[in-house]
Enzyme design. Structure first.
Site, PDB file in Angstrom:
ATOM      1  N   ASP A 148      37.012  43.483  38.867  1.00  0.00           N
ATOM      2  CA  ASP A 148      36.888  43.770  37.434  1.00  0.00           C
ATOM      3  C   ASP A 148      37.709  44.973  36.969  1.00  0.00           C
ATOM      4  OD1 ASP A 148      35.333  45.988  38.352  1.00  0.00           O
ATOM      5  OD2 ASP A 148      33.506  44.761  38.252  1.00  0.00           O
ATOM      6  N   HIS A 164      39.804  42.727  47.307  1.00  0.00           N
ATOM      7  CA  HIS A 164      39.911  41.301  46.978  1.00  0.00           C
ATOM      8  C   HIS A 164      40.772  41.042  45.743  1.00  0.00           C
ATOM      9  CE1 HIS A 164      35.855  40.882  49.251  1.00  0.00           C
ATOM     10  NE2 HIS A 164      36.889  40.837  50.071  1.00  0.00           N
ATOM     11  N   CYS A 172      52.203  34.310  40.511  1.00  0.00           N
ATOM     12  CA  CYS A 172      52.826  33.016  40.784  1.00  0.00           C
ATOM     13  C   CYS A 172      52.823  32.744  42.284  1.00  0.00           C
ATOM     14  CB  CYS A 172      54.259  32.999  40.258  1.00  0.00           C
ATOM     15  SG  CYS A 172      55.148  31.460  40.621  1.00  0.00           S
ATOM     16  N   CYS A 175      57.040  32.588  43.213  1.00  0.00           N
ATOM     17  CA  CYS A 175      57.899  33.777  43.174  1.00  0.00           C
ATOM     18  C   CYS A 175      57.137  35.082  43.340  1.00  0.00           C
ATOM     19  CB  CYS A 175      58.720  33.808  41.886  1.00  0.00           C
ATOM     20  SG  CYS A 175      57.734  34.156  40.394  1.00  0.00           S
ATOM     21  N   CYS A 244      54.535  29.411  35.533  1.00  0.00           N
ATOM     22  CA  CYS A 244      55.189  30.716  35.652  1.00  0.00           C
ATOM     23  C   CYS A 244      56.476  30.677  34.817  1.00  0.00           C
ATOM     24  CB  CYS A 244      55.519  30.999  37.110  1.00  0.00           C
ATOM     25  SG  CYS A 244      56.677  32.370  37.376  1.00  0.00           S
ATOM     26  N   GLY A 312      26.067  48.953  46.212  1.00  0.00           N
ATOM     27  CA  GLY A 312      26.004  47.692  45.485  1.00  0.00           C
ATOM     28  C   GLY A 312      26.626  46.525  46.208  1.00  0.00           C
ATOM     29  N   SER A 314      25.982  43.606  49.532  1.00  0.00           N
ATOM     30  CA  SER A 314      25.174  43.051  50.618  1.00  0.00           C
ATOM     31  C   SER A 314      26.011  42.832  51.874  1.00  0.00           C
ATOM     32  CB  SER A 314      24.553  41.723  50.182  1.00  0.00           C
ATOM     33  OG  SER A 314      25.576  40.779  49.878  1.00  0.00           O
ATOM     34  N   ASN A 338      21.796  49.785  48.016  1.00  0.00           N
ATOM     35  CA  ASN A 338      21.933  48.425  47.509  1.00  0.00           C
ATOM     36  C   ASN A 338      20.556  47.815  47.299  1.00  0.00           C
ATOM     37  OD1 ASN A 338      23.533  45.909  46.984  1.00  0.00           O
ATOM     38  ND2 ASN A 338      22.352  45.180  48.743  1.00  0.00           N
ATOM     39  N   GLY A 340      18.046  45.143  47.654  1.00  0.00           N
ATOM     40  CA  GLY A 340      17.930  44.011  48.560  1.00  0.00           C
ATOM     41  C   GLY A 340      18.641  44.252  49.870  1.00  0.00           C
TER      42      GLY A 340
END
Length: 385
Positions: A148, A164, A172, A175, A244, A312, A314, A338, A340
């Site tokens: 985010d 990630h 693309c 390219c 693209c 935050g 798991s 965290n 849980g």
């Protein structure tokens, strides 16, 4: 097409955490234990692992979707997470996206509807607390699993690694050039006027004003934490997306040496007669490998710190779990904040003495947006004494 490595996401129920120390079972106790954890001197075990700066007492953070819940976004495995409330949820896999025009239509249609809520969301108090902890000299860097971009917005001066990837851009597959996701959203709107009208109606009804799955379900929508919206029985096959622009102007050479084809319909949408110029979100999809550069940078961030605090997350993805494993093997104290359970967490705390007060191990099941700002307040108060 790039090769993929298929990994099935870990979606099983996680056992409840063992709170460490036992006094950390309340917000006040958790705060005190976290203060002890983050201000403790470096562990003597670090010198046995060629730590580059054994006198350093800084902490590296590893954050997950839970830190962005207070920003209005969903998480995966929290009390109202996607995997918790929607047992049938299955994310798109990298090989599906690369190989199937229909899968891409479905993905981009859902992303088109979910983008607005993500785009207008903002970092919350936990993200700004990370900034303040860095300013106080307690945090050396931040590794985030989130896509985010809130960490970058909240603390641009702190070294932040997006493990990630990020949703703010498209990339693309041919390219590798990146393009602004907000501009791409405008192109999707122009190519799909009926979908754009539906989006306007959803916004007007308030269906996209919340990330809570039950509220969205009542209005015919399902929410997912990776920036998309699920619509039961929606005509995804009608959705169109652009190619693209670079590859459209100058088709690339494919891996087999042939010239690629990038063809569009009368309104500029990518057509199935093409074999290049496909845009994907600049995130690491399930089944897609993290680049070696990112892996190396993440390991370097772990090795340069004296302790690791998970916030935050798991740790259900192997890419995150292996970093905690690396930290533990290097003799670094581990902390987890965290709500849980966390995957395999008993392994990280099995040698923490019962009498410990958090200095060499910390585990609390509390909200990051409540505890981290209070941690900053407490540390500032200590500095003023």
């Amino acid at each position: 097409m790039p090769k993929s490595l298929l990994r099935v996401p870990y979606t099983g129920a996680l056992p409840p955490p063992t709170i460490i120390p036992r006094t950390a079972n309340t917000p006040t106790g958790a705060l005190q234990a976290l203060i002890n954890f983050i201000t403790a001197p470096p562990s003597p075990l670090l010198s046995q692992h060629d730590h580059p700066n054994p006198r350093s007492s800084q902490t590296v953070l590893l954050t997950g979707a839970g830190i962005s819940v207070a920003s209005g976004l969903a998480d995966y495995r929290g009390p109202a997470g996607t995997y918790t409330l929607n047992r049938t949820y299955r994310p798109i896999y990298f090989n599906e996206f690369c190989q199937s025009h229909e899968a891409r239509k479905r993905y981009w249609a859902r992303s088109f509807l979910g983008w607005t809520n993500l785009h207008r969301s903002h970092p919350n108090t936990a993200h700004y607390a990370v900034r303040d902890l860095a300013s106080l000299g307690h945090v050396s860097s931040c590794i985030t699993q989130n896509v985010d971009s809130f960490h970058n917005l909240a603390h641009p001066d702190l070294s932040t690694l997006e493990l990630h990837g990020y949703l703010r851009s498209c990339v693309c597959l041919s390219c590798r050039r990146e393009y602004n996701r907000a501009a791409f959203q405008n192109q999707l709107s122009e190519l799909n006027p009926l979908w754009a009208r539906f989006l306007d109606e959803a916004l007007a009804s308030g269906a996209l004003n919340t990330e809570h799955p039950e509220e969205r379900r009542r209005k015919g929508l399902k929410t997912n934490p990776d920036g998309d919206v699920d619509l039961p029985d929606a005509p995804f096959t009608t959705f169109r997306y652009p190619p693209c622009p670079t590859c459209l102007e100058a088709p690339p050479t494919l891996a087999n040496g042939e010239r690629g084809r990038v063809e569009v319909d009368d309104e500029g949408a990518w057509t199935s007669s093409s074999n290049a110029g496909i845009l994907k979100p600049a995130v690491v999809m399930f089944g897609e490998s993290i680049s070696q550069r990112v892996k190396d940078d993440a390991e370097r961030a772990i090795d340069d710190a004296s302790r690791l605090l998970v916030c935050g997350s798991s740790l259900a993805t192997y890419s995150a779990w292996r970093l905690v494993k690396r930290a533990k093997e290097r003799g670094m104290p581990i902390g987890i904040l965290n709500l849980g359970g966390a995957r395999g967490e008993d392994t990280f705390f099995k040698d923490v003495p019962v009498a410990s007060q958090g200095e060499i191990g910390f585990r609390a099941s509390e909200s990051t947006d409540k505890i981290l700002p209070k941690l900053v307040e407490a540390l500032n108060a200590r500095r003023r004494k």
